[in-house]
Motif scaffolding. Structure first.
Motif, short mmCIF file in Angstrom:
data_model
loop_
_atom_site.label_atom_id
_atom_site.label_comp_id
_atom_site.label_asym_id
_atom_site.label_seq_id
_atom_site.Cartn_x
_atom_site.Cartn_y
_atom_site.Cartn_z
N ARG A 81 -36.86 -89.82 17.98
CA ARG A 81 -35.45 -89.82 17.58
C ARG A 81 -34.75 -91.07 18.09
O ARG A 81 -33.93 -91.67 17.39
CB ARG A 81 -34.77 -88.56 18.10
N ILE A 82 -35.07 -91.49 19.32
CA ILE A 82 -34.49 -92.72 19.86
C ILE A 82 -34.94 -93.92 19.04
O ILE A 82 -34.15 -94.82 18.73
CB ILE A 82 -34.86 -92.89 21.34
N ARG A 83 -36.22 -93.95 18.67
CA ARG A 83 -36.73 -95.06 17.85
C ARG A 83 -36.02 -95.13 16.51
O ARG A 83 -35.70 -96.21 16.00
CB ARG A 83 -38.23 -94.89 17.63
N ALA A 84 -35.77 -93.97 15.92
CA ALA A 84 -35.18 -93.93 14.58
C ALA A 84 -33.67 -94.16 14.60
O ALA A 84 -33.13 -94.84 13.71
CB ALA A 84 -35.49 -92.58 13.92
N GLN A 85 -32.98 -93.64 15.61
CA GLN A 85 -31.52 -93.66 15.62
C GLN A 85 -30.92 -94.58 16.66
O GLN A 85 -29.71 -94.81 16.65
CB GLN A 85 -30.99 -92.24 15.85
N GLY A 86 -31.74 -95.11 17.57
CA GLY A 86 -31.20 -95.96 18.62
C GLY A 86 -30.23 -95.18 19.48
O GLY A 86 -30.47 -94.02 19.84
N CYS A 87 -29.09 -95.78 19.79
CA CYS A 87 -28.08 -95.13 20.63
C CYS A 87 -27.50 -93.89 19.97
O CYS A 87 -26.89 -93.05 20.64
CB CYS A 87 -26.97 -96.11 20.97
N GLY A 88 -27.67 -93.76 18.65
CA GLY A 88 -27.18 -92.59 17.95
C GLY A 88 -27.92 -91.31 18.31
O GLY A 88 -27.48 -90.22 17.94
N ALA A 89 -29.05 -91.43 19.03
CA ALA A 89 -29.78 -90.24 19.46
C ALA A 89 -29.05 -89.50 20.58
O ALA A 89 -29.31 -88.32 20.82
CB ALA A 89 -31.19 -90.62 19.93
N TRP A 90 -28.13 -90.19 21.26
CA TRP A 90 -27.37 -89.56 22.34
C TRP A 90 -26.18 -88.81 21.76
O TRP A 90 -25.39 -89.35 21.00
CB TRP A 90 -26.89 -90.61 23.34
N GLU A 91 -26.08 -87.54 22.12
CA GLU A 91 -24.99 -86.69 21.67
C GLU A 91 -24.38 -86.00 22.89
O GLU A 91 -24.86 -86.16 24.01
CB GLU A 91 -25.51 -85.65 20.67
N LEU A 92 -23.34 -85.23 22.66
CA LEU A 92 -22.75 -84.41 23.71
C LEU A 92 -23.05 -82.95 23.42
O LEU A 92 -23.11 -82.54 22.25
CB LEU A 92 -21.24 -84.64 23.80
N GLU A 93 -23.23 -82.17 24.48
CA GLU A 93 -23.56 -80.76 24.32
C GLU A 93 -22.87 -79.93 25.40
O GLU A 93 -22.47 -80.45 26.45
CB GLU A 93 -25.07 -80.55 24.40
N LEU A 94 -22.77 -78.64 25.12
CA LEU A 94 -22.26 -77.70 26.11
C LEU A 94 -23.27 -77.54 27.24
O LEU A 94 -24.46 -77.80 27.07
CB LEU A 94 -22.00 -76.35 25.47
N PRO A 95 -22.82 -77.12 28.41
CA PRO A 95 -23.77 -76.79 29.47
C PRO A 95 -24.70 -75.66 29.03
O PRO A 95 -24.42 -74.94 28.06
CB PRO A 95 -22.87 -76.33 30.63
N THR A 96 -25.81 -75.50 29.73
CA THR A 96 -26.69 -74.37 29.47
C THR A 96 -26.01 -73.08 29.90
O THR A 96 -24.98 -73.09 30.60
CB THR A 96 -28.00 -74.52 30.23
N VAL A 97 -26.60 -71.96 29.51
CA VAL A 97 -26.07 -70.66 29.93
C VAL A 97 -26.10 -70.55 31.44
O VAL A 97 -25.17 -70.04 32.07
CB VAL A 97 -26.87 -69.52 29.27
N VAL A 98 -27.17 -71.05 32.06
CA VAL A 98 -27.28 -71.01 33.51
C VAL A 98 -26.17 -71.84 34.16
O VAL A 98 -25.58 -71.44 35.17
CB VAL A 98 -28.67 -71.50 33.97
N GLU A 99 -25.88 -73.02 33.60
CA GLU A 99 -24.85 -73.88 34.18
C GLU A 99 -23.45 -73.28 34.03
O GLU A 99 -22.56 -73.57 34.83
CB GLU A 99 -24.88 -75.26 33.51
N GLY A 100 -23.25 -72.45 33.02
CA GLY A 100 -21.96 -71.82 32.81
C GLY A 100 -21.09 -72.61 31.85
O GLY A 100 -20.99 -73.83 31.96
N ARG A 101 -20.48 -71.93 30.91
CA ARG A 101 -19.69 -72.59 29.87
C ARG A 101 -18.24 -72.15 29.94
O ARG A 101 -17.93 -70.98 29.70
CB ARG A 101 -20.27 -72.27 28.49
N SER A 102 -17.36 -73.08 30.25
CA SER A 102 -15.93 -72.76 30.27
C SER A 102 -15.16 -73.58 29.24
O SER A 102 -13.98 -73.33 29.01
CB SER A 102 -15.35 -73.01 31.67
N PHE A 103 -15.82 -74.56 28.61
CA PHE A 103 -15.14 -75.45 27.66
C PHE A 103 -14.62 -74.67 26.46
O PHE A 103 -15.34 -73.87 25.86
CB PHE A 103 -16.09 -76.55 27.20
N LYS A 104 -13.36 -74.93 26.10
CA LYS A 104 -12.75 -74.35 24.91
C LYS A 104 -12.39 -75.49 23.97
O LYS A 104 -11.51 -76.30 24.28
CB LYS A 104 -11.50 -73.55 25.27
#
Length: 320
Positions: A81-104
Motif C-alpha cells: 500500500r505504501i508503494r502504491a499510494q506513497g504518503c497517501g497510505a497514512w490515515e487516521l483511525e480511532l483508538p482500539t477497543v482496548v485503548e478506549g474510544r472517547s472521540f465524538k
C-alpha cells in the motif's frame, strides 16, 4: 485555578492531573530527556481547563496494565500500500477497543486532495486519534533522512477551553487522554500553546501564547539524530521543544497522535505528505514515505511478514 476551570472540573488541579511517569516497570522507563533550551515557564496547572481526577487515575491504571507494543515489521499488504499510494497510505483511525474510544465526531480518510479531514462534535471530551501506520518505525532504516514531519491545518478552532493537540505517541495509549499527558507521548495544545511530553500538569510555555486561527497550519517534526521534537506555525519553526525522546529510536514505533476536546466544534485537515506542499519547506524532504517500510540497506522488502500494530490488535484480548 480560574472560576471557569473550577466550574468545568471541580475536582481537578492540573491540566492532565496525575503523575508524569506511569510505566509498568522500571525497565520501561525512558532514558533521560531534556526540555527546550529556552527559558520557558513550567506551568503547574492548565491555563484554561483541566482533566478530571477519574480520567487521570484511569489512564495511570491503563499504562500499568498494558505494556507498550514492541516495534514491528509491517505486513506485506501494508508495504504494498505504501508503494502504491506513497504518503497517501497514512490515515487516521480511532483508538482500539482496548485503548478506549472517547472521540465524538467523524474522520474522513481518502479525500481527493490527499488530506484527512476530521470534524469533532461540540461535546467531544478529551480524546486522541492516531495514524494507522507509524511515522517513526524502530525496525526500519531512516535511509539518510534527517527526520519525519507532518502538518495539520485548522479549519475551525474550538474556543477556549476547547483545544486541538498536534503530537505523536507510542501505543497502546489511553484514547481519552490528550497527546503529551501520558507515557511516551508529545503534544502542542492550541488553547494555550503549551507543549507536553509525559506531562500531566500544565505543560511548558514553549514560545509564548498566541492565537491559533482558522487557516493556520501547525506542523510537528522529529529529528532522528538527536531525538528532537519541534513544532512549526505557518511554516515557521518554533524551535526545539524536547531532545532525547523516543530514544533509542530502534526500540520504538511512534504514531501521529492528534487530540481534540470541547466545548465547541473542531475541524481540521491532517497532511502526511500526500496533500499540499508543506508550509515548512524543508519538511517536504521529511515525509513519512521513504523511511517506514524500508529495511536497512534494502529495497523496502520486509524481512519477515510480521503484523503491524493495526493488523495485530485483533489478536489482543479485550480486558475489562
Amino acid at each position: 485555578m480560574s472560576w471557569l476551570k473550577a466550574a468545568l472540573h471541580p475536582s481537578s488541579k492540573s491540566k492532565g492531573k496525575g503523575p508524569a511517569h506511569d510505566y509498568q516497570n522500571p525497565s520501561d522507563a525512558l532514558p533521560s530527556w531534556n526540555p527546550s533550551p529556552f527559558d520557558e515557564q513550567i506551568r503547574p496547572e492548565g491555563r484554561y481547563a483541566d482533566a478530571t481526577d477519574q480520567d487521570c487515575e484511569s489512564a495511570k491504571h491503563f499504562c500499568l496494565k498494558h505494556p507498550l507494543a514492541p516495534p514491528r515489521l509491517l505486513s506485506s499488504e501494508a508495504i504494498e500500500r505504501i508503494r502504491a499510494q506513497g504518503c497517501g497510505a497514512w490515515e487516521l483511525e480511532l483508538p482500539t477497543v482496548v485503548e478506549g474510544r472517547s472521540f465524538k465526531g467523524t474522520i474522513h480518510n481518502g479525500h481527493k486532495s490527499g488530506v484527512i479531514r476530521v470534524v469533532s462534535k461540540c461535546d467531544c471530551p478529551d480524546s486522541c486519534i492516531f495514524s494507522n501506520l507509524p511515522i517513526l518505525a524502530g525496525l526500519y532504516d531512516p535511509r539518510g533522512k534527517d527526520g519525519v514531519y507532518y502538518e495539520v491545518k485548522m479549519i475551525r478552532v474550538p474556543p477556549q477551553p476547547g483545544s486541538i493537540a498536534i503530537g505523536m505517541a507510542c501505543r497502546p495509549y489511553p484514547g481519552w487522554r490528550m497527546p503529551g499527558w501520558n507515557r511516551l507521548s508529545a503534544g502542542f495544545h492550541t488553547d494555550d500553546c503549551s507543549t507536553f511530553f509525559e506531562d500531566p500538569d500544565g505543560g511548558r510555555a514553549y514560545v509564548g501564547e498566541f492565537a491559533i486561527k482558522s487557516g493556520h497550519v501547525i506542523g510537528i517534526g522529529y529529528r532522528f539524530a538527536t531525538g528532537e521534537v519541534f513544532w512549526t506555525h505557518n511554516g515557521r519553526p518554533l524551535g526545539t521543544a524536547f531532545t532525547g525522546v523516543f530514544m533509542p529510536r530502534e526500540q520504538h514505533d511512534v504514531y501521529a497522535a492528534i487530540g481534540v476536546t470541547g466545548p465547541g466544534e473542531a475541524e481540521f485537515e491532517a497532511n502526511f505528505g500526500a496533500g499540499w506542499d508543506f508550509e515548512w519547506k524543508e519538511g517536504n524532504n521529511w515525509k513519512v514515505q521513504g523511511h517506514v517500510g524500508m529495511s536497512p540497506g534494502g529495497s523496502g522488502e520486509a524481512d519477515d511478514d510480521l503484523p503491524s500494530y493495526t493488523d495485530s490488535r485483533n489478536d489482543r484480548p479485550v480486558l475489562n
